[in-house]
Design a protein around this motif. Structure first.
Motif, PDB file in Angstrom:
ATOM      1  N   UNK B  48       0.795  -1.221   0.000  1.00 54.87           N
ATOM      2  CA  UNK B  48       0.000   0.000   0.000  1.00 54.87           C
ATOM      3  C   UNK B  48       0.825   1.267   0.000  1.00 54.87           C
ATOM      4  N   UNK B  49       2.133   1.142   0.159  1.00 55.08           N
ATOM      5  CA  UNK B  49       3.007   2.321   0.166  1.00 55.08           C
ATOM      6  C   UNK B  49       3.559   2.554  -1.249  1.00 55.08           C
ATOM      7  N   UNK B  50       3.928   3.807  -1.584  1.00 52.99           N
ATOM      8  CA  UNK B  50       4.477   4.056  -2.916  1.00 52.99           C
ATOM      9  C   UNK B  50       5.857   3.405  -3.081  1.00 52.99           C
ATOM     10  N   UNK B  52       8.399   4.441  -4.513  1.00 56.55           N
ATOM     11  CA  UNK B  52       9.513   5.381  -4.353  1.00 56.55           C
ATOM     12  C   UNK B  52       9.993   5.471  -2.901  1.00 56.55           C
ATOM     13  N   UNK B  53       9.155   4.999  -1.991  1.00 56.20           N
ATOM     14  CA  UNK B  53       9.507   5.027  -0.568  1.00 56.20           C
ATOM     15  C   UNK B  53      10.310   3.781  -0.169  1.00 56.20           C
ATOM     16  N   UNK B 388      -0.952   2.822 -10.015  1.00 56.04           N
ATOM     17  CA  UNK B 388      -0.596   4.107  -9.407  1.00 56.04           C
ATOM     18  C   UNK B 388       0.783   4.093  -8.753  1.00 56.04           C
ATOM     19  N   UNK B 390       1.658   1.987  -6.248  1.00 51.00           N
ATOM     20  CA  UNK B 390       1.610   1.541  -4.846  1.00 51.00           C
ATOM     21  C   UNK B 390       1.942   0.057  -4.779  1.00 51.00           C
TER      22      UNK B 390
END
Lengths: 239, 473
Positions: B48-50, B52-53, B388, B390
């Motif tokens: 659920x996190x992007x 890029x993180x 998206x 994610x």
């Protein structure tokens, strides 16, 4: 002619225009008072309660940003009780959602982080709620992360009052409150959003950020609100 | 009135493990198991996190080898963005990765393993640690601290921070190399190289005293896995995978890391949270292989730097393919030499100083695999994302995991050789620890505490009855 009032601020006599808020006067006097929901140029909300001050005769602390100055007011800004309350507010904000600075896009550039550091919040005494919150990454350029939102509504106000699009709103009540775009449809499907990015820039935390940004990469430019307001009202286009 | 301050429990130790030794009816060791008793959950918490993180988030897996996770994660993100990163960006990642190799190997050798070599396996545990080493051979201990510091400084100067450096990002690096940083590192390199050579010479003198350990410390045939360059040279950042047999025959070569699931399977055992990767064509548990410095030196054709190649030639003279895990220590020292020489080569390459260090793109591919060589071995990060960007799924194979089968086998071997009675002795406990230490495992990922690991050993009879137990807290 403007009416001038005189009040006592931390024991000093201070003059102010009658249409000023207490926060305006406190800032003019170079007194450092933390705020999160306040943003110069936007309407006041009085929601974060970090700018609470003690007004003699008032039954409870007052939010300086929404309290007009009055003649003879006696105000104190930094009592131990007020400092305690400000820390409490920040601790509750940190406990409510999932604020993990180490991996946040605005680590080092965050209003909430600065407030916590300034107030000496070294630990949180409350149990973290760890809510299971989603992200909206449907917009081509920006991302919304509810985990880091503190519901200051700066995004709602800047979109409505400066951009004029009114894409953002608030839905739900209490702990279920969320910022939403266009009656809660995905941000990427929003017909009203102009993709101007003002909401992203005014957001005090990493709740709104530019897509693709990694940890600590996102810095926010807030001065534009003042330039736009000055240009609109005074026809002065300087920055 | 006298007061007492009690600190209980003592925290900040990384990695929790347990060993169970099973005896038969004659009191002989029948079996031994190495349990890893902790669960991290990064594969789940990233959902659920992007994407890029991910490099920053995955770096938090470890405070000792965060660069390894950053590099593997950033490479998986490069694959998601489907970009070719600029040469300078890749070279800078290589240098930080090698800085990490130097500091991590120095930590494993000097701080954790060397006290056993200096004081002996049966020495008093109160002395057998880095503090005891400082008293007995201060120059050796100082060398260790200095070498580790140099590696950490490289990470800080180029990566932006010593631990969890932020400059390694999807698409390359966020900051180019400055001439000042380049010159600072080049100035300090010769001193570090001298330390590395001095230590290798010292360790080679010590090895003769540990002939019994060499024979019984995980000395058995397994395959070896690691990255190699296009010409079969040693490789820590990019390249393709090679797997060789215990005799040195190449079983698989230039295997694309993207297809790792075709040849690496992951088994689960009820007694450990650490998965058991194995070579799929041979099945489980026959397909056991080892990774890390020993594997890399066993399978690569050359290092490609003069001092390291000379050291490697002497190392490999002992046997064709080195099968004893005791040799991990010497392999680590040779890799420190290699790392320092390679850093010098990369810094002297003008392409490394180019200002163009980062490629920008959104999510262009829904699946990406990033593989690099961590100090402890091959590290695999595999991500899947939605439209998206994610994260919807992640699979990580950490270097220590690849060695799980071999570590279990090593513990059995040491137990069978050194445990002869039903009473456990300190020397025995230390040898069981020492064989695990040869692999320098990262259980959390890491089990590093000063001098000793938090470790418990249970001795059980044929009916499962607990006969004896020794704990190190």
């Amino acid at each position: 002619m403007e009416t001038v009032v005189t009040l006592t601020l931390n024991g000093e006599m201070v003059s102010a225009r009658a249409d000023q808020t207490l926060l305006d006067v406190i800032r003019e006097q170079k007194i450092d008072l933390p705020t999160l929901c306040h943003m110069q140029g936007l309407s006041e909300r009085g929601g974060c309660r970090l700018c609470v001050v003690e007004v003699q005769g008032a039954p409870r602390p007052m939010a300086a940003c929404v309290t007009p100055v009055t003649e003879g007011m006696v105000v104190r800004t930094h009592t131990p009780e007020l400092e305690h309350q400000r820390r409490l507010v920040v601790e509750l904000l940190l406990a409510e959602r999932n604020h993990v600075c180490a991996v946040c896009v605005v680590n080092g550039h965050c209003d909430l982080q600065w407030a916590a550091a300034k107030l000496g919040v070294a630990s949180v005494r409350y149990e973290y709620l760890h809510p299971d919150l989603t992200m909206d990454a449907s917009h081509a350029r920006f991302v919304l992360d509810h985990n880091r939102c503190i519901l200051c509504t700066r995004c709602v106000r800047v979109c409505d009052e400066v951009e004029g699009a009114h894409t953002w709103d608030i839905a739900g009540r209490g702990i279920k409150t969320r910022v939403i775009t266009d009656l809660s449809r995905p941000w990427g499907d929003s017909p009203s959003c102009t993709s101007c990015g003002k909401c992203v820039q005014v957001c005090p935390t990493g709740a709104l950020f530019e897509k693709g940004a990694t940890v600590a990469e996102m810095t926010k430019e807030r001065d534009f609100v003042g330039w736009i307001i000055r240009g609109r009202t005074k026809r002065e286009w300087t920055w | 009135m006298a007061q007492t301050i009690v600190i209980d429990p003592v925290t900040r130790i990384e990695g929790h493990s347990r060993i169970t030794i099973f005896l038969d009816e004659h009191g002989e060791v029948r079996d031994a198991q190495f349990h890893v008793t902790q669960l991290r959950g990064f594969e789940k918490m990233c959902e659920g996190r992007p994407f890029s993180e991910m490099p920053a988030l995955m770096a938090r897996i470890c405070g000792i080898c965060p660069v390894s996770h950053l590099v593997a994660s950033a490479k998986a993100c490069d694959a998601l963005m489907a970009v070719q990163i600029p040469t300078a960006g890749a070279n800078l990642r290589r240098i930080v990765n090698l800085g990490q190799l130097v500091q991590s190997h120095a930590l494993a050798f000097f701080h954790l393993a060397a006290p056993d070599f200096l004081m002996g396996m049966d020495a008093d545990p109160a002395q057998r640690n880095i503090v005891g080493m400082l008293a007995a051979r201060p120059e050796l201990a100082r060398d260790g601290v200095r070498l580790r510091q140099f590696g950490q400084q490289i990470i800080e100067w180029i990566g932006g921070k010593r631990i969890h450096p932020p400059n390694i990002v999807p698409g390359g690096m966020s900051q180019p190399l400055t001439a000042e940083t380049r010159d600072r590192i080049l100035d300090e390199l010769p001193a570090a190289l001298t330390i590395a050579e001095r230590t290798l010479a010292w360790f080679r003198e010590q090895t003769a005293r540990f002939a019994e350990e060499v024979r019984h410390f995980g000395s058995f045939p397994t395959m070896f896995l690691g990255l190699v360059g296009p010409d079969g040279e040693i490789e820590h950042y990019d390249g393709r995978l090679r797997i060789i047999s215990s005799e040195g025959a190449v079983i698989g070569d230039q295997l694309h890391p993207r297809d790792y699931q075709d040849y690496i399977g992951e088994a689960v055992e009820p007694y450990s949270y650490l998965k058991f990767p194995y070579y799929k064509p041979l099945g489980y548990p026959v397909g056991a292989y080892r990774v890390g410095p020993l594997a890399r030196l066993n399978l690569a054709a050359r290092c490609g730097t003069p001092k390291a190649d000379r050291a490697r030639a002497i190392f490999r003279q002992k046997e064709g393919v080195l099968r004893s895990s005791f040799y991990y220590h010497e392999a680590r020292l040779i890799e420190i030499l290699y790392g320092l020489e390679k850093i010098q080569q990369l810094l002297e390459d003008p392409a490394t100083s180019d200002e163009h260090v980062r490629a920008f793109a959104g999510p262009n591919s829904q699946e990406g695999v990033g593989v690099s060589e961590a100090p402890r071995g091959t590290l695999i990060h595999h991500y899947k994302i939605d439209d998206d960007g994610l994260m919807v799924w992640a699979n990580l194979i950490i270097a220590t995991g690849h060695n799980n089968l071999a570590m279990n086998q090593s513990v059995q071997q040491v137990a069978k050789h050194f445990v002869k009675s039903q009473a456990l002795t300190e020397g025995m406990l230390n040898r069981v620890e020492a064989v695990i230490r040869a692999y320098d495992p990262c259980l959390s990922c890491s089990t590093h505490a000063v001098g000793q690991m938090r470790l418990a050993i249970d001795l059980r009879g044929p009916d499962g009855e607990l006969l004896d137990s020794v704990k190190r807290e």
